[in-house]
Write a protein that holds these residues in place. Structure first.
Motif, PDB file in Angstrom:
ATOM      1  N   ALA A   7      21.304  37.033  71.977  1.00 30.78           N
ATOM      2  CA  ALA A   7      21.351  36.871  70.524  1.00 30.78           C
ATOM      3  C   ALA A   7      20.289  35.906  70.019  1.00 30.78           C
ATOM      4  N   TYR A   8      19.419  35.444  70.909  1.00 27.26           N
ATOM      5  CA  TYR A   8      18.460  34.421  70.512  1.00 27.26           C
ATOM      6  C   TYR A   8      17.118  34.745  71.146  1.00 27.26           C
ATOM      7  N   ASN A   9      16.127  35.084  70.331  1.00 26.50           N
ATOM      8  CA  ASN A   9      14.797  35.417  70.815  1.00 26.50           C
ATOM      9  C   ASN A   9      13.777  34.480  70.190  1.00 26.50           C
ATOM     10  N   PRO A  10      13.402  33.409  70.878  1.00 28.89           N
ATOM     11  CA  PRO A  10      12.410  32.484  70.333  1.00 28.89           C
ATOM     12  C   PRO A  10      11.063  33.183  70.188  1.00 28.89           C
ATOM     13  N   ARG A  11      10.372  32.936  69.056  1.00 29.42           N
ATOM     14  CA  ARG A  11       9.144  33.664  68.761  1.00 29.42           C
ATOM     15  C   ARG A  11       7.909  32.770  68.670  1.00 29.42           C
ATOM     16  N   THR A  12       8.085  31.473  68.486  1.00 27.75           N
ATOM     17  CA  THR A  12       6.939  30.569  68.420  1.00 27.75           C
ATOM     18  C   THR A  12       6.894  29.705  69.668  1.00 27.75           C
ATOM     19  N   VAL A  13       5.764  29.030  69.866  1.00 26.57           N
ATOM     20  CA  VAL A  13       5.625  28.142  71.028  1.00 26.57           C
ATOM     21  C   VAL A  13       6.708  27.068  71.014  1.00 26.57           C
ATOM     22  N   GLU A  14       6.955  26.502  69.834  1.00 25.05           N
ATOM     23  CA  GLU A  14       7.966  25.446  69.741  1.00 25.05           C
ATOM     24  C   GLU A  14       9.367  25.975  70.040  1.00 25.05           C
ATOM     25  N   GLU A  15       9.659  27.180  69.574  1.00 21.62           N
ATOM     26  CA  GLU A  15      10.985  27.763  69.832  1.00 21.62           C
ATOM     27  C   GLU A  15      11.163  28.108  71.310  1.00 21.62           C
ATOM     28  N   VAL A  16      10.128  28.619  71.936  1.00 25.35           N
ATOM     29  CA  VAL A  16      10.209  28.926  73.366  1.00 25.35           C
ATOM     30  C   VAL A  16      10.380  27.646  74.174  1.00 25.35           C
ATOM     31  N   PHE A  17       9.674  26.610  73.775  1.00 25.08           N
ATOM     32  CA  PHE A  17       9.802  25.342  74.479  1.00 25.08           C
ATOM     33  C   PHE A  17      11.206  24.763  74.302  1.00 25.08           C
ATOM     34  N   ARG A  18      11.775  24.909  73.109  1.00 26.93           N
ATOM     35  CA  ARG A  18      13.137  24.443  72.870  1.00 26.93           C
ATOM     36  C   ARG A  18      14.130  25.236  73.739  1.00 26.93           C
TER      37      ARG A  18
END
Length: 257
Positions: A7-18
């Protein structure tokens, strides 16, 4: 099993790192503060189990995903099989190393999926690389490294000459292991020849072909028949973590009984 990414797909560098940090924190808890519960859940009598880290800093031990291909890269299979065959510290370190590899795989999976370019991938890696690896935390080397770094930074301003002198000191040389005697080598060759003669008569219990020295084979601990690894879908890496191997035929018999 979706590894907490359904249910959670990080799309930016900051979101992926989080996402990376959350999963990493959960897995570190499993291997440190929650290690007794983690050890209990990794029962060698159960099927292939995986350690999953979740973005919300939780962890779980569960069966691998049934979907092929899975929604996210899967952690290493069968961590429970090696539990009782190793020292606990070594086993936890092994799980930690595989967990580090999985975290990188998940992070760069998101990066590929959402089109990170070279600069984004480099920035993401640098952000992840600034954190100690799970292995370094579990092995205790992370604290040692941080102490050494703070010591160096404190001394560099007032004792730069001393630091440069220490950095120029030669490192101790490693001694080479003694080479085996010629007699021992000859005996080893003779034993290998005998093993090859015996194994050449062995036939695969699945395909019926004879043994070949350049192929990986595995023996069933119940019926004692030998099988090509490729015939029973067992790789050498996976075999290292199997405490007791049961061929498909014996597994089916046991299930029916």
């Amino acid at each position: 099993m979706d590894g907490g990414g359904g249910a959670y797909n990080p799309r930016t560098v900051e979101e992926v790192f989080r996402d990376f940090k959350g999963r990493r924190s959960g897995m570190i808890k499993a291997l440190t503060s929650d290690v007794q519960e983690f050890y209990r859940l990794c029962d060698p009598e159960k099927e292939n189990l995986c350690l999953y880290g979740q973005p919300n800093e939780h962890w779980e031990v569960n069966l691998p995903a049934e979907e092929v291909p899975p929604e996210l890269p899967e952690p290493v299979l069968g961590i429970n099989f090696a539990r009782d065959g190793m020292q606990e510290k070594d086993w936890l370190s092994l799980v930690a190393v595989h967990s580090d590899a999985w975290l990188l795989a998940v992070a760069f999976f998101f990066g590929a999926r959402f089109g990170f370019d070279k600069a984004d991938r480099k920035r993401l890696f640098n952000m992840m690389n600034d954190l100690p690896s799970i292995f370094e935390v579990v092995a205790g080397t992370a604290k040692k490294q941080s102490k050494e770094k703070s010591s160096v930074s404190n001394n560099s301003s007032n004792r730069s000459k001393l630091n440069s002198k220490r950095g120029s000191e030669p490192r101790p040389k490693l001694t080479k292991p003694e080479e085996p005697e010629d007699e021992e080598e000859e005996e080893g060759v003779e034993e290998e020849d005998e093993d090859e003669d015996e194994q050449g008569e062995t036939q695969c219990g699945a395909c019926g072909e004879s043994y070949a020295a350049d192929e990986f084979w595995i023996c069933c601990d119940l019926c004692e028949n030998w099988f090509h690894g490729k015939c029973v879908k067992i790789t050498p890496a996976r075999a290292e973590h199997i405490k007791q191997y049961k061929c498909p035929s014996c597994s089916n018999k046991r299930a029916r009984s």
